[in-house]
Design a protein around this motif. Structure first.
Motif, PDB file in Angstrom:
ATOM      1  N   CYS A 166     -16.924  -4.928  13.938  1.00  0.00           N
ATOM      2  CA  CYS A 166     -17.778  -5.872  14.371  1.00  0.00           C
ATOM      3  C   CYS A 166     -18.496  -6.049  12.901  1.00  0.00           C
ATOM      4  O   CYS A 166     -19.046  -5.074  12.381  1.00  0.00           O
ATOM      5  CB  CYS A 166     -19.032  -5.061  15.157  1.00  0.00           C
ATOM      6  SG  CYS A 166     -20.450  -6.329  15.107  1.00  0.00           S
ATOM      7  N   ALA A 170     -15.099  -9.286  15.829  1.00  0.00           N
ATOM      8  CA  ALA A 170     -16.173 -10.304  16.564  1.00  0.00           C
ATOM      9  C   ALA A 170     -17.395 -10.119  15.281  1.00  0.00           C
ATOM     10  O   ALA A 170     -17.605  -9.105  14.501  1.00  0.00           O
ATOM     11  CB  ALA A 170     -16.770  -9.723  17.780  1.00  0.00           C
ATOM     12  N   PRO A 204     -21.535 -11.379  15.019  1.00  0.00           N
ATOM     13  CA  PRO A 204     -22.692 -12.143  15.745  1.00  0.00           C
ATOM     14  C   PRO A 204     -22.895 -13.391  15.354  1.00  0.00           C
ATOM     15  O   PRO A 204     -22.737 -13.599  14.229  1.00  0.00           O
ATOM     16  CB  PRO A 204     -23.839 -11.023  15.654  1.00  0.00           C
ATOM     17  CG  PRO A 204     -23.438 -10.172  14.672  1.00  0.00           C
ATOM     18  CD  PRO A 204     -22.056 -10.219  14.405  1.00  0.00           C
ATOM     19  N   ILE A 206     -24.477  -5.450  15.025  1.00  0.00           N
ATOM     20  CA  ILE A 206     -23.965  -5.125  16.349  1.00  0.00           C
ATOM     21  C   ILE A 206     -24.854  -5.213  17.407  1.00  0.00           C
ATOM     22  O   ILE A 206     -26.053  -4.832  17.212  1.00  0.00           O
ATOM     23  CB  ILE A 206     -23.212  -3.918  16.357  1.00  0.00           C
ATOM     24  CG1 ILE A 206     -22.332  -3.970  17.746  1.00  0.00           C
ATOM     25  CG2 ILE A 206     -24.030  -2.676  16.245  1.00  0.00           C
ATOM     26  CD1 ILE A 206     -21.312  -2.638  17.709  1.00  0.00           C
ATOM     27  N   ARG A 256     -24.411  -7.315  23.852  1.00  0.00           N
ATOM     28  CA  ARG A 256     -23.455  -8.237  24.238  1.00  0.00           C
ATOM     29  C   ARG A 256     -21.910  -7.976  23.770  1.00  0.00           C
ATOM     30  O   ARG A 256     -20.829  -7.722  24.451  1.00  0.00           O
ATOM     31  CB  ARG A 256     -23.798  -9.474  23.875  1.00  0.00           C
ATOM     32  CG  ARG A 256     -22.720 -10.577  24.325  1.00  0.00           C
ATOM     33  CD  ARG A 256     -22.913 -11.940  23.600  1.00  0.00           C
ATOM     34  NE  ARG A 256     -22.667 -12.054  22.329  1.00  0.00           N
ATOM     35  CZ  ARG A 256     -21.495 -12.142  21.565  1.00  0.00           C
ATOM     36  NH1 ARG A 256     -20.646 -11.941  22.444  1.00  0.00           N
ATOM     37  NH2 ARG A 256     -21.526 -12.003  20.444  1.00  0.00           N
ATOM     38  N   ILE A 257     -22.114  -7.702  22.451  1.00  0.00           N
ATOM     39  CA  ILE A 257     -20.723  -7.582  21.771  1.00  0.00           C
ATOM     40  C   ILE A 257     -20.061  -6.050  22.249  1.00  0.00           C
ATOM     41  O   ILE A 257     -18.850  -5.874  22.461  1.00  0.00           O
ATOM     42  CB  ILE A 257     -21.002  -7.296  20.158  1.00  0.00           C
ATOM     43  CG1 ILE A 257     -21.108  -8.775  19.799  1.00  0.00           C
ATOM     44  CG2 ILE A 257     -19.434  -6.649  19.385  1.00  0.00           C
ATOM     45  CD1 ILE A 257     -21.498  -8.910  18.306  1.00  0.00           C
ATOM     46  N   GLU A 277     -18.736  -6.771  25.643  1.00  0.00           N
ATOM     47  CA  GLU A 277     -17.476  -7.466  25.648  1.00  0.00           C
ATOM     48  C   GLU A 277     -16.273  -6.676  25.160  1.00  0.00           C
ATOM     49  O   GLU A 277     -15.145  -6.791  25.615  1.00  0.00           O
ATOM     50  CB  GLU A 277     -17.624  -8.783  24.861  1.00  0.00           C
ATOM     51  CG  GLU A 277     -18.595  -9.799  25.492  1.00  0.00           C
ATOM     52  CD  GLU A 277     -18.400 -11.134  24.805  1.00  0.00           C
ATOM     53  OE1 GLU A 277     -17.710 -11.096  23.747  1.00  0.00           O
ATOM     54  OE2 GLU A 277     -19.460 -11.948  25.192  1.00  0.00           O
TER      55      GLU A 277
END
Length: 794
Positions: free
Chosen positions: A93, A121, A123, A132, A135-136, A139
């Motif tokens: 992240c 990922a 944001p 972070i 939601r992350i 997922e």
């Protein structure tokens, strides 16, 4: 012809480092640097041959293993080693700034090369903001991720990390931001703020932490040799773009990385260098990229994508091995950066118009808060920095996140005397999320709190800032006559590189130069030609002043502060000045309080056979007052004080003091209840007289700098005083108060004239005595409280 009343110069304050010619000469001999650059090292606190050698050749220093300094690095390596061996999915992240994106790309490349199953990922800047989030985490968990690596974020992510722990997902936090009182529930945390303060790793950026983890893991798996060089290139990009201090281990790594970048092993970096037209230079058979090429060319193109585009563009650019994809992504970075530049120009113009239209009194407010619903959140931080440069005050700039104007997100930039994060903490009850450090920060708040936020920031700014702080600061290393400036000096500066945060490029100044030519070029830049005397006749040098077109035309003569740069045109390289400061001419050719006149050019004064000098004996101090720092604005303090008050100091603001004590020859005529020292008196002897005669119960210290004379003016004043007193004794205490200098400073000047002054203690050179005087005026209330004023003070 422009009337002189229409000519204006930047409203700046200049800080010129005290010159140490003897120490600079000695250091120059041990380093093979010219004395003017040895002076630069002294200004940076590098004052011994050992420190200088380590600074100039950081590879010669012995550094500890990061395993010794990061207590949870071994555990982090073990977790990743086991995950790779088991084929478990790892996810990164990242963050959307240059540091976060280069960190993400660095770990992606490293973990893939080491056999890891890895994805990432980042944001959304606009929808989710920094760091972070839950939601992350959800997922990643749904995708079967077993380990999450945060880069450049996560140290304050309590809720997302608690969710990960509940879901059985391990989290390794790699971050470099300020540590909260309570650490998040991570499996391991790597943060330089958690290690010993004297560690060389203390100043690494997020990309530096990622590099340490990646290299340590590669070494554990015996696969480091092929990885270190390409990873160091990403480390160099991220470290410079994030404005990390170029000291400690950063200096060693970045110096190596800058040598690698011209022949980069990374396809994406090659493409970015090509598109941005970044260049390299060097001497002695080697070439290296200058930090400015990253700071002004590569870095902005990476950052622009994170600000207003999709960070995936940069991650693909920095991880691809396909030259076609790399060039395509580099072109996207270029296009997005052009959009970013136009946005910044438009927002800056609108913000300036808003300030000017409202005729905001910044000397009263001491902070600028400006909010507009149409501005893009991704670029307002850049505009905030430009407004700080223009107005010299802290700037808080924001935009609405919704059409209804219910929620504001903003960025803040400060000045040296203003702590941005402490200012945000002062407004804690008005804000949603906020964070930052001394120089910069980010915040969110309800639109309904905007006026209260303005008022609270104004209150905080008036507590910590004085009017004289509200000018952009120019820090200057040394005076440099034009005949000392050449390409060899410019190349010698290469030895000080990499320059950047905590090791800025040298800034020189030359007084009273003639403005021979001037015109506006590009988007509001000033192209100039200056002329100044030299041993071989008038010397001309070309110069550029970026974004200073509004000061056109300049007056015929100015004092100019500048950095050196080279300009190559049609295979011909010439030296140019990059202007950072302008002020009215001082009227002196080689003299200033911090750049004394060379000894061989001292005026030849007739030496009389003797001179009679006198310092009145200091009376004892019978009571010790309470020493207090002058944090409260002077106007507010004076209005609150009771009893008899002595408002003392040079260039003090004009204030009405109801019961102000009177001075006679710098000494109070009667006892006082309170001393308010806008500046200290010129010496400890003067202070002892003040305390003995005034007998205050409390002393507030503002420790401002009084209007000190230049060495040449000091010499002239002394010579006149000697001629006027004739056979009478010259009162050094009274004369020192007139000139705001200590008796020892006067004695040093007299001895330069040839007066031996045998009845007084020995003194240092006038240069050193002036330097000591500056240190005296910088004394804090706490330091002064420790002095026993009943004892003689020299």
């Amino acid at each position: 012809m422009v009337p002189l009343t229409d000519i204006r110069l930047p409203n700046q304050r200049w800080k010129i480092y005290p010159q140490q010619p003897q120490e600079a000469s000695e250091l120059a001999q041990t380093t093979d640097l010219p004395p003017i650059l040895a002076q630069v090292l002294l200004n940076r606190g590098i004052d011994t041959p050992e420190l200088a050698r380590g600074f100039l050749d950081p590879d010669s220093l012995t550094m500890p293993s990061p395993m010794e300094d990061f207590p949870q690095l071994s555990e982090s390596v073990k977790l990743l080693e086991n995950a790779i061996a088991a084929g478990e999915k790892i996810a990164i992240c990242g963050d959307y700034d240059a540091d976060g994106m280069t960190s993400t790309a660095l770990l992606m490349r490293a973990l893939r090369a080491l056999g890891g199953n890895v994805d990432y990922a980042i944001p959304s800047r606009m929808q989710e903001g920094y760091g972070i989030n839950e939601r992350i985490v959800r997922e990643f968990h749904a995708e079967g991720v077993k380990i999450i690596l945060t880069v450049d974020n996560g140290i304050a992510a309590h809720k997302p990390l608690a969710l990960a722990k509940a879901l059985g997902v391990k989290v390794i936090v790699t971050d470099h931001h300020e540590v909260p009182e309570t650490l998040p529930p991570a499996s391991a945390i790597l943060n330089p703020k958690l290690i010993r303060e004297d560690s060389p790793y203390r100043g690494v950026a997020g990309v530096g932490v990622a590099y340490i983890l990646a290299v340590s893991l590669a070494q554990q798996l015996c696969k480091a040799k092929a990885l270190i060089k390409p990873l160091r290139e990403l480390l160099t990009l991220g470290t410079i773009a994030d404005l990390a201090p170029l000291t400690g281990i950063n200096r060693r790594w970045v110096k190596r990385g800058l040598r690698q970048l011209p022949d980069s092993q990374l396809t994406g970096v090659q493409a970015l260098i090509q598109v941005s037209r970044a260049s390299s230079s060097g001497s002695g058979g080697g070439k290296a990229m200058k930090p400015d090429e990253i700071g002004f060319r590569l870095g902005p193109r990476i950052n622009a994508v994170g600000r207003i585009g999709d960070p995936q563009v940069v991650i693909e650019l920095l991880t691809t091995e396909d030259a076609g994809i790399a060039l395509e992504r580099a072109m996207q970075c270029e296009q997005i950066n052009q959009q970013r530049k136009q946005m910044c120009e438009d927002i800056e113009a609108e913000a300036i118009a808003w300030v000017e239209d409202r005729q905001i009194d910044l000397q009263c407010d001491r902070v600028l808060v400006v909010v507009n619903p149409d501005w893009h959140h991704g670029v307002i931080g850049i505009v905030a920095s430009r407004l700080v440069e223009r107005y010299g005050v802290p700037v808080f700039i924001g935009t609405y996140e919704d059409d209804a104007g219910q929620h504001i997100r903003g960025s803040a930039r400060g000045i040296p005397e203003f702590h941005v994060f402490e200012a945000l903490q002062f407004c804690d009850d008005l804000l949603g999320k906020y964070g930052g450090h001394r120089a910069a920060g980010g915040f969110s708040l309800s639109g309904s709190n905007l006026q209260a936020f303005r008022d609270r920031l104004r209150e905080f700014a008036n507590r910590c800032l004085q009017v004289h702080h509200l000018k952009p600061l120019v820090e200057i290393d040394a005076l440099a006559p034009f005949d000392r400036l050449d390409l060899q000096l410019y190349r010698d500066i290469d030895l000080l590189h990499p320059c950047g945060i905590e090791n800025p490029p040298p800034v020189f100044w030359t007084p009273n130069v003639e403005v021979v030519e001037q015109r506006i070029v590009g988007k509001g830049h000033l192209k100039l030609t200056f002329a100044a005397p030299s041993e071989s006749g008038p010397r001309r040098l070309r110069a550029i002043a970026w974004r200073w077109g509004e000061y056109f035309p300049l007056p015929p003569r100015v004092d100019v502060a500048y950095k050196l740069r080279e300009n190559t045109w049609k295979d011909r390289t010439t030296l140019e000045l990059e202007v950072v400061g302008l002020r009215p001419p001082s009227g002196e050719s080689a003299d200033s309080p911090t750049a004394p006149m060379p000894r061989e050019t001292l005026p030849q004064m007739p030496t009389p056979p003797a001179v009679s000098l006198w310092i009145p004996p200091s009376p004892p101090v019978t009571a010790q007052p309470e020493w207090l720092s002058g944090i409260i604005p002077l106007e507010t303090l004076v209005s609150q004080l009771q009893g008899r008050v002595l408002l003392y100091g040079g260039s003090q603001p004009e204030l009405e003091v109801p019961a102000n004590c009177e001075l006679e020859s710098g000494i109070p005529r009667q006892p006082c209840d309170t001393f308010v020292l806008w500046t200290l008196p010129p010496s400890g002897t003067h202070m002892q007289w003040l305390l003995a005669k005034g007998a205050p119960r409390q002393v507030y210290v503002y420790h401002q700098l009084p209007p000190l004379p230049t060495p040449s003016k000091l010499r002239s004043h002394l010579q006149r005083a000697i001629e006027q007193t004739g056979d009478k004794p010259l009162n050094l205490l009274k004369l020192g108060q007139e000139l705001w200098v200590a008796p020892s400073t006067l004695l040093a000047a007299l001895r330069e004239f040839g007066y031996p002054c045998p009845q007084f203690p020995s003194t240092q050179s006038l240069d050193r005595e002036l330097e000591r005087l500056y240190r005296w005026y910088a004394c804090s209330a706490a330091q002064l409280a420790k002095i026993n004023w009943a004892m003689p003070f020299h």
